[in-house]
Design an enzyme around this catalytic site. Structure first.
Site, short mmCIF file in Angstrom:
data_model
loop_
_atom_site.label_atom_id
_atom_site.label_comp_id
_atom_site.label_asym_id
_atom_site.label_seq_id
_atom_site.Cartn_x
_atom_site.Cartn_y
_atom_site.Cartn_z
N LYS A 290 0.91 -1.16 -0.11
CA LYS A 290 -0.09 -0.03 0.01
C LYS A 290 0.94 1.34 -0.02
O LYS A 290 1.86 1.54 0.90
CB LYS A 290 -0.83 -0.15 1.09
CG LYS A 290 -2.01 1.12 1.15
CD LYS A 290 -3.04 0.74 2.24
CE LYS A 290 -4.14 1.97 2.26
NZ LYS A 290 -5.22 1.68 3.36
N GLU A 377 -19.24 -5.38 10.74
CA GLU A 377 -20.20 -4.63 11.57
C GLU A 377 -21.15 -5.62 12.04
O GLU A 377 -21.66 -5.38 13.31
CB GLU A 377 -20.88 -3.62 10.73
CG GLU A 377 -20.07 -2.51 9.98
CD GLU A 377 -19.26 -2.68 8.57
OE1 GLU A 377 -18.55 -2.05 8.09
OE2 GLU A 377 -19.41 -4.15 8.50
N ARG A 405 -25.38 -2.04 7.78
CA ARG A 405 -24.90 -3.13 7.67
C ARG A 405 -25.46 -4.31 8.70
O ARG A 405 -25.15 -5.44 8.65
CB ARG A 405 -23.29 -3.23 7.04
CG ARG A 405 -23.21 -2.43 6.26
CD ARG A 405 -21.68 -2.63 5.71
NE ARG A 405 -21.65 -3.46 4.77
CZ ARG A 405 -20.35 -3.91 4.19
NH1 ARG A 405 -19.20 -3.69 4.77
NH2 ARG A 405 -20.35 -4.92 3.38
#
Length: 629
Positions: A290, A377, A405
């Site tokens: 990344k 979640e 969610r």
């Protein structure tokens, strides 16, 4: 000298495919430089895009997009994809009003196969496309590109479980950079990071790739090769930390390839060409970094996940900044630390949003009371319910858009059991550049109908702290929803005072017009009321709502206006109408909220003005409505 001679001639993937494979490293280098320049000027998601440059080039080189489907998970890494698919000259409009969206968006380009913004949806969507193409007789390929952070979510494994048992041609690319926004947590990332697993799979992949073309021509050789492969797996499985891990994806019915270097574009092309010709579910494990190619982002991928603009390579002289107003997120973070110091039962839970939800300092001060459950979640809410059953006081720090969610868990695992879980709901209302996938415009509507819930909406920073303390002390499920960014600049108390639940207050006394305002809409309502000489009530609570105050205002004023930064349907204004109907009061009522439409991305001030929810618009809408009725 032209710094991007190849990228300049690429407007679509068809142009890219006309190049020779040996030219692709230069394309990737030019693309990375273009990305650095464009995001450096506009801001946006950054480190994840730098890490996906070579993979994006290879995918569009090998696959016949847009006929073949590339489904990007979340979409943080889709900027190189947009540059290569006809939107290079629009990158200066990224995440701006009327410009390019920060995520793939079907209405923006035929190359955006699926609209995204939330994590872990790519495998299910790509599987749906693969099944549809099979039923329609289309010879297309579907590819899901998912990060190792998103792979921790249950929805990803639900899709893997389904796809592995279906006779469809699907490729899942696991883009493994050991990060989501924050460093990944949980058992799966540890498994993916296992050197033994990676080395052994690399060995197996090499054996398969180098020998398959020869072995399939020799009688009995493939059976022998399979026995050798099985023996290698057996030997590797004897290592304690690799037991049952080598076959994780193969046990889901996927043929595993990898890991491969995600920054070697020529090798990626060779691997993808081989995989495109294979039948059945395939999984390619790609290792990327990344922030690759930009030292600041490589060294601190969390900080550079998204940026406003890039810093200079040469540090500027230090200038002491003026004191800034604290954001609502910072107010929450400080309250959380103070409340934890006063109550050792408190624990904080986040679904992979430590920085965004303001939990960095809390983790440092109370590491044993901090739980990052990953992009999960649903689990976060049920986990909180289990903690609450045993006397712990959980605070779930979550964005409004992500709470959607976990709605079933909120209802079934918390509210129906009347468990004292506090939901600190950040990013409520318009969020700006991230657009409709991240807008927090529905929480009041979907929370109001849930039994036992307390819902509070603070009008400024100090009210945020007051209502957090109040709801934390309540012995029932509760939610405090607050917007992104700063508020009015109110002085914030350092205490843990509480207010009476279900009671609002009058912020301004006026005549004829009563504005019943909620949360962030109190401030613009007060500004408008000064010109209209209207009364303004800060309701504080959406549920239980202050019926007595509403009735009193309705009987002493000619016109009633409700104001909220939420969908009009089923929101706080609807609650006011229910109270009026219950008491048989018939007065003209104007609901000010977000109409039944998908909002756009852009500057929040511009969006609120377009929605008629800034102070000037509120004044004009009320005045025009009164004149009309």
């Amino acid at each position: 000298m032209n710094p991007s001679p190849l990228l300049d001639i690429i407007d679509t993937p068809q142009d890219l495919r006309r190049l020779e494979k040996k030219q692709l490293p230069q394309v990737a280098a030019e693309l990375r430089e273009f990305l650095l320049d464009s995001v450096g000027k506009t801001g946006g998601h950054f480190a994840s895009n730098l890490g996906a440059v070579e993979l994006t080039v290879a995918l569009h080189y090998v696959y016949d997009t847009p006929e073949d489907h590339l489904v990007w998970d979340v979409g943080h890494q889709s900027y190189p994809h947009k540059i290569l698919t006809g939107r290079k000259n629009q990158m200066h409009t990224m995440r701006q009003y009327g410009g390019l969206a920060g995520f793939p968006k079907r209405s923006e380009s035929e190359y955006d196969a699926f609209g995204v913004g939330h994590s872990s949806t790519s495998i299910g969507a790509a599987l749906g496309m693969a099944v549809a193409d099979k039923q329609l007789g289309n010879n297309r390929r579907s590819v899901a590109i998912i990060g190792d952070g998103a792979m921790t979510a249950g929805q990803a494994f639900e899709a893997l479980n389904c796809a592995g048992d279906m006779d469809v041609d699907l490729l899942v690319i696991l883009n493994d950079n050991e990060m989501s926004i924050s460093p990944n947590v949980g058992a799966l990332p540890k498994y993916l990071a296992s050197n033994v697993v990676r080395d052994m799979h690399g060995l197996l992949s090499t054996i398969k790739a180098q020998s398959s073309k020869v072995l399939d021509k020799l009688p009995g050789a493939m059976e022998l090769a399979q026995k050798v492969e099985n023996k290698i797996k057996t030997l590797a499985g004897e290592a304690e930390h690799a037991k049952q891990s080598l076959s994780l994806f193969e046990n889901f019915g996927f043929r595993y390839t990898g890991p491969v270097d995600g920054h070697n574009v020529e090798n990626l092309v060779d691997v993808l060409k081989d995989l495109r010709g294979r039948k059945g579910p395939q999984l390619l494990h790609v290792i990327t970094k990344k922030g690759n190619g930009y030292k600041f982002a490589e060294n601190d991928p969390v900080k550079y996940h998204a940026v406003a603009k890039l810093p200079s390579e040469v540090p500027a002289p230090e200038v002491k900044p003026a004191a800034a107003k604290p954001t609502y997120t910072q107010v929450f973070g400080q309250w959380l630390c103070d409340q934890a110091a006063a109550d050792e039962r408190l624990v904080a839970i986040t679904p992979a949003m430590r920085e965004g939800s303001g939990l960095v300092e809390f983790e440092q001060q109370f590491p044993d009371h901090y739980f990052d459950v990953g992009i999960a979640e649903q689990h976060a809410v049920t986990f909180a319910g289990g903690l609450a059953c045993e006397g712990i006081k959980p605070v779930v720090a979550i964005y409004s858009t992500f709470l959607q969610r976990a709605y079933d868990q909120l209802v079934h695992d918390v509210a129906l059991q009347n468990l004292p879980v506090l939901f600190a709901i950040d990013r409520a209302g318009i969020v700006g550049a991230d657009g409709p996938t991240h807008a927090g415009l529905y929480d009041l509507s979907f929370l109001r109908c849930v039994p036992n819930m307390i819902i509070a909406a603070p009008s400024d920073e100090n009210e945020c702290r007051l209502l957090l303390s109040t709801c934390y002390q309540a012995n029932s499920p509760s939610a405090v929803r607050y917007p992104r960014g700063t508020g009015t600049g109110a002085t914030v108390s350092d205490g843990l005072e509480t207010v009476e639940i279900g009671k609002g207050i009058i912020r301004r006394e006026g005549e004829k017009i009563a504005v019943i305002a909620f949360g962030s809409m109190v401030a613009p309502s007060l500004t408008a009321a000064d010109k209209l000489n209207a009364t303004v009530a800060d309701m504080r609570f959406v549920k239980p709502i202050d019926e007595e105050l509403i009735v009193r205002l309705a009987r002493s004023h000619d016109y009633i206006v409700t104001a909220e930064e939420n969908a009009e349907q089923g929101g706080a204004g609807s609650a006011v109408l229910e109270v009026l109907a219950k008491h048989g009061i018939c007065k003209p009522v104007l609901l000010l909220g977000v109409e039944d439409k998908v909002t756009e991305h852009g500057d929040p001030k511009k969006l609120l003005a377009d929605l008629g929810l800034n102070a000037e618009s509120v004044e004009k809408r009320i005045a025009g409505w009164i004149e009309a009725v």
